[in-house]
Write a protein that holds these residues in place. Structure first.
Motif, PDB file in Angstrom:
ATOM      1  N   ALA A 153      44.782  43.176  42.734  1.00 25.32           N
ATOM      2  CA  ALA A 153      45.387  42.274  43.725  1.00 25.32           C
ATOM      3  C   ALA A 153      44.345  41.715  44.677  1.00 25.32           C
ATOM      4  O   ALA A 153      44.402  40.540  45.071  1.00 25.32           O
ATOM      5  CB  ALA A 153      46.480  43.012  44.495  1.00 25.32           C
ATOM      6  N   GLU A 154      43.367  42.536  45.048  1.00 19.84           N
ATOM      7  CA  GLU A 154      42.311  42.066  45.933  1.00 19.84           C
ATOM      8  C   GLU A 154      41.404  41.065  45.220  1.00 19.84           C
ATOM      9  O   GLU A 154      40.983  40.065  45.800  1.00 19.84           O
ATOM     10  CB  GLU A 154      41.492  43.261  46.428  1.00 19.84           C
ATOM     11  CG  GLU A 154      40.374  42.900  47.397  1.00 19.84           C
ATOM     12  CD  GLU A 154      40.871  42.263  48.682  1.00 19.84           C
ATOM     13  OE1 GLU A 154      40.080  41.528  49.314  1.00 19.84           O
ATOM     14  OE2 GLU A 154      42.047  42.500  49.057  1.00 19.84           O
ATOM     15  N   LEU A 155      41.118  41.314  43.944  1.00 16.75           N
ATOM     16  CA  LEU A 155      40.236  40.427  43.189  1.00 16.75           C
ATOM     17  C   LEU A 155      40.841  39.055  42.959  1.00 16.75           C
ATOM     18  O   LEU A 155      40.123  38.042  42.922  1.00 16.75           O
ATOM     19  CB  LEU A 155      39.879  41.064  41.844  1.00 16.75           C
ATOM     20  CG  LEU A 155      38.887  42.221  41.888  1.00 16.75           C
ATOM     21  CD1 LEU A 155      38.824  42.918  40.543  1.00 16.75           C
ATOM     22  CD2 LEU A 155      37.504  41.723  42.290  1.00 16.75           C
TER      23      LEU A 155
ATOM     24  N   ALA B 243      37.407  37.647  33.335  1.00 22.88           N
ATOM     25  CA  ALA B 243      37.140  38.623  34.388  1.00 22.88           C
ATOM     26  C   ALA B 243      35.782  38.372  35.037  1.00 22.88           C
ATOM     27  O   ALA B 243      35.640  38.451  36.261  1.00 22.88           O
ATOM     28  CB  ALA B 243      37.209  40.036  33.822  1.00 22.88           C
ATOM     29  N   LEU B 244      34.773  38.050  34.235  1.00 18.14           N
ATOM     30  CA  LEU B 244      33.425  37.851  34.761  1.00 18.14           C
ATOM     31  C   LEU B 244      33.231  36.490  35.422  1.00 18.14           C
ATOM     32  O   LEU B 244      32.550  36.375  36.441  1.00 18.14           O
ATOM     33  CB  LEU B 244      32.398  38.004  33.640  1.00 18.14           C
ATOM     34  CG  LEU B 244      32.096  39.417  33.143  1.00 18.14           C
ATOM     35  CD1 LEU B 244      31.216  39.351  31.907  1.00 18.14           C
ATOM     36  CD2 LEU B 244      31.416  40.245  34.228  1.00 18.14           C
ATOM     37  N   LEU B 245      33.833  35.455  34.838  1.00 16.40           N
ATOM     38  CA  LEU B 245      33.510  34.091  35.260  1.00 16.40           C
ATOM     39  C   LEU B 245      34.541  33.447  36.175  1.00 16.40           C
ATOM     40  O   LEU B 245      34.235  32.440  36.818  1.00 16.40           O
ATOM     41  CB  LEU B 245      33.304  33.196  34.028  1.00 16.40           C
ATOM     42  CG  LEU B 245      32.252  33.660  33.017  1.00 16.40           C
ATOM     43  CD1 LEU B 245      32.030  32.579  31.963  1.00 16.40           C
ATOM     44  CD2 LEU B 245      30.935  34.028  33.697  1.00 16.40           C
ATOM     45  N   SER B 246      35.736  33.985  36.267  1.00 20.18           N
ATOM     46  CA  SER B 246      36.752  33.333  37.096  1.00 20.18           C
ATOM     47  C   SER B 246      36.381  33.228  38.572  1.00 20.18           C
ATOM     48  O   SER B 246      36.825  32.282  39.234  1.00 20.18           O
ATOM     49  CB  SER B 246      38.114  34.023  36.934  1.00 20.18           C
ATOM     50  OG  SER B 246      38.065  35.372  37.332  1.00 20.18           O
ATOM     51  N   PRO B 247      35.575  34.149  39.144  1.00 22.43           N
ATOM     52  CA  PRO B 247      35.165  33.917  40.534  1.00 22.43           C
ATOM     53  C   PRO B 247      34.406  32.607  40.724  1.00 22.43           C
ATOM     54  O   PRO B 247      34.383  32.060  41.824  1.00 22.43           O
ATOM     55  CB  PRO B 247      34.283  35.129  40.846  1.00 22.43           C
ATOM     56  CG  PRO B 247      34.782  36.201  39.938  1.00 22.43           C
ATOM     57  CD  PRO B 247      35.144  35.484  38.676  1.00 22.43           C
TER      58      PRO B 247
END
Length: 353
Positions: A241-243, A170-174
């Motif tokens: 969905a937006e993330l 959740a934190l690093l996937s961007p």
């Protein structure tokens, strides 16, 4: 401080624009994560040095400040904190030990929500920067998706309180945006599971209704509506969905002269070797044939049998048992079966998506 030198690093390019970051301090407030079959909740902690963190001693690098951030939907949307003093400081560092003395280090500016991802190596206490992003992006392609997925699996095996997919993804996937070589549907499934795993404590609903029995005319629920119950989920499906929507552009920083390519390659090799060794060791070797049958068939129905076989063989690893226990989180079960079968990460998931 940067660990790698040798010339001036060019400004990372988006395809259009970008910029770099300095590194932050080297101490952090640690807390803990309690997991029950894919549900991540965060609880408080004590002040220790980042280098004191170990994987399975029950102490993990998640601070009280990060716990509060992770429970705030605005944090995931990239909104800035109104007052960073409310979060006990301006800068927050979270270190996720991987293997071989390496760690992925996330620095967050609590005022601006700007984020910097770094890689700590065995020889140095300060991480070298992988990439930096403003709160609302765009995020740089500091990691390839398969590198993040591989590291997250190893982190989960080393620390049972950081399940996969969960807070790490959740934190690093961007920082691992979708590229043409990636399977969009596969990554969406994993990221969705990671965001769904975020949980927060919800206080019990306040009693509603009349203090004594009302007259029949006024007994209808319309007269005494029940307040909507708060959801323990941090993010609703629309926010998720937006993330997970693929980025339309991202900075490509890996070509920079100061990007730690050799160190990143080394931690990836060590992580792959660790996963490769799992099905050949201890009780896992006895259950590998059953895991392989589940992998080949794509049918999760025998998962309870696999769990039972592991237990009978003496397996007591919380990450392994939680991933295969009820209530079953399919994505968590997929990667564990892949690991126990000695298969390439994503093999089972691709058959199920």
């Amino acid at each position: 401080m940067q660990l790698m030198t040798g010339g001036v690093e060019p400004t990372p390019q988006f395809v259009r624009e970008g910029r770099h970051a300095e590194q932050l301090g080297d101490r952090l407030l640690l807390g803990g994560i309690k997991n029950r079959h894919g549900t991540t909740s965060l609880t408080g902690g004590v002040l220790v040095a980042a280098t004191d963190v170990t994987g399975q001693d029950g102490t993990v690098p998640v601070s009280e400040a990060l716990r509060r951030l992770a429970e705030d939907p605005g944090f995931w949307a990239g909104e800035s904190a109104a007052d960073p003093a409310d979060l006990d400081g301006r800068e927050l560092r979270t270190s996720f030990p991987v293997t071989g003395g390496y760690a992925l280090v996330l620095d967050i500016d609590l005022a601006t929500r700007e984020r910097t991802l770094g890689l700590r190596t065995p020889a140095f206490s300060e991480p070298v920067q992988l990439g930096r992003a403003p709160a609302q992006g765009p995020y740089p392609a500091a990691l390839r998706w398969w590198e993040l997925d591989l590291c997250a699996r190893v982190i989960a095996l080393e620390d049972p309180m950081l399940p996969h997919p969960g807070l790490v993804v959740a934190l690093l996937s961007p920082f691992a945006p979708l590229t043409p070589d990636d399977d969009e549907s596969e990554i969406a499934v994993i990221r969705t599971a990671a965001y769904r795993s975020l949980r927060r404590d919800v206080p019990p609903a306040e009693p509603s209704g009349p203090e004594q029995a009302p007259l029949p005319l006024f007994a209808d629920d319309d007269w005494w509506p029940t307040a909507p119950a708060a959801s323990p989920q941090v993010l609703d499906e629309a926010a998720i969905a937006e993330l997970i929507r693929p980025a339309d552009r991202f900075p490509e920083v890996r070509a920079g002269s100061r990007f730690p390519r050799e160190e990143l390659d080394d931690v990836v090799r060590k992580s792959a070797a660790l996963l490769h060794s799992v099905p050949r060791s201890s009780w896992y070797a006895e259950t590998r044939p059953l895991a392989r049958r589940i992998l080949d068939s794509g049918d999760l129905a025998p998962i309870p049998a696999l769990l039972g076989a592991l237990t009978e063989a003496g397996c007591d690893h919380p990450t392994v048992l939680d991933a295969l226990s009820e209530p079953l989180v399919p994505v968590e079960a997929y990667w564990m079966v892949e690991t126990l079968a000695g298969a390439e990460p994503g093999t089972l998931l691709r058959r199920r998506v």
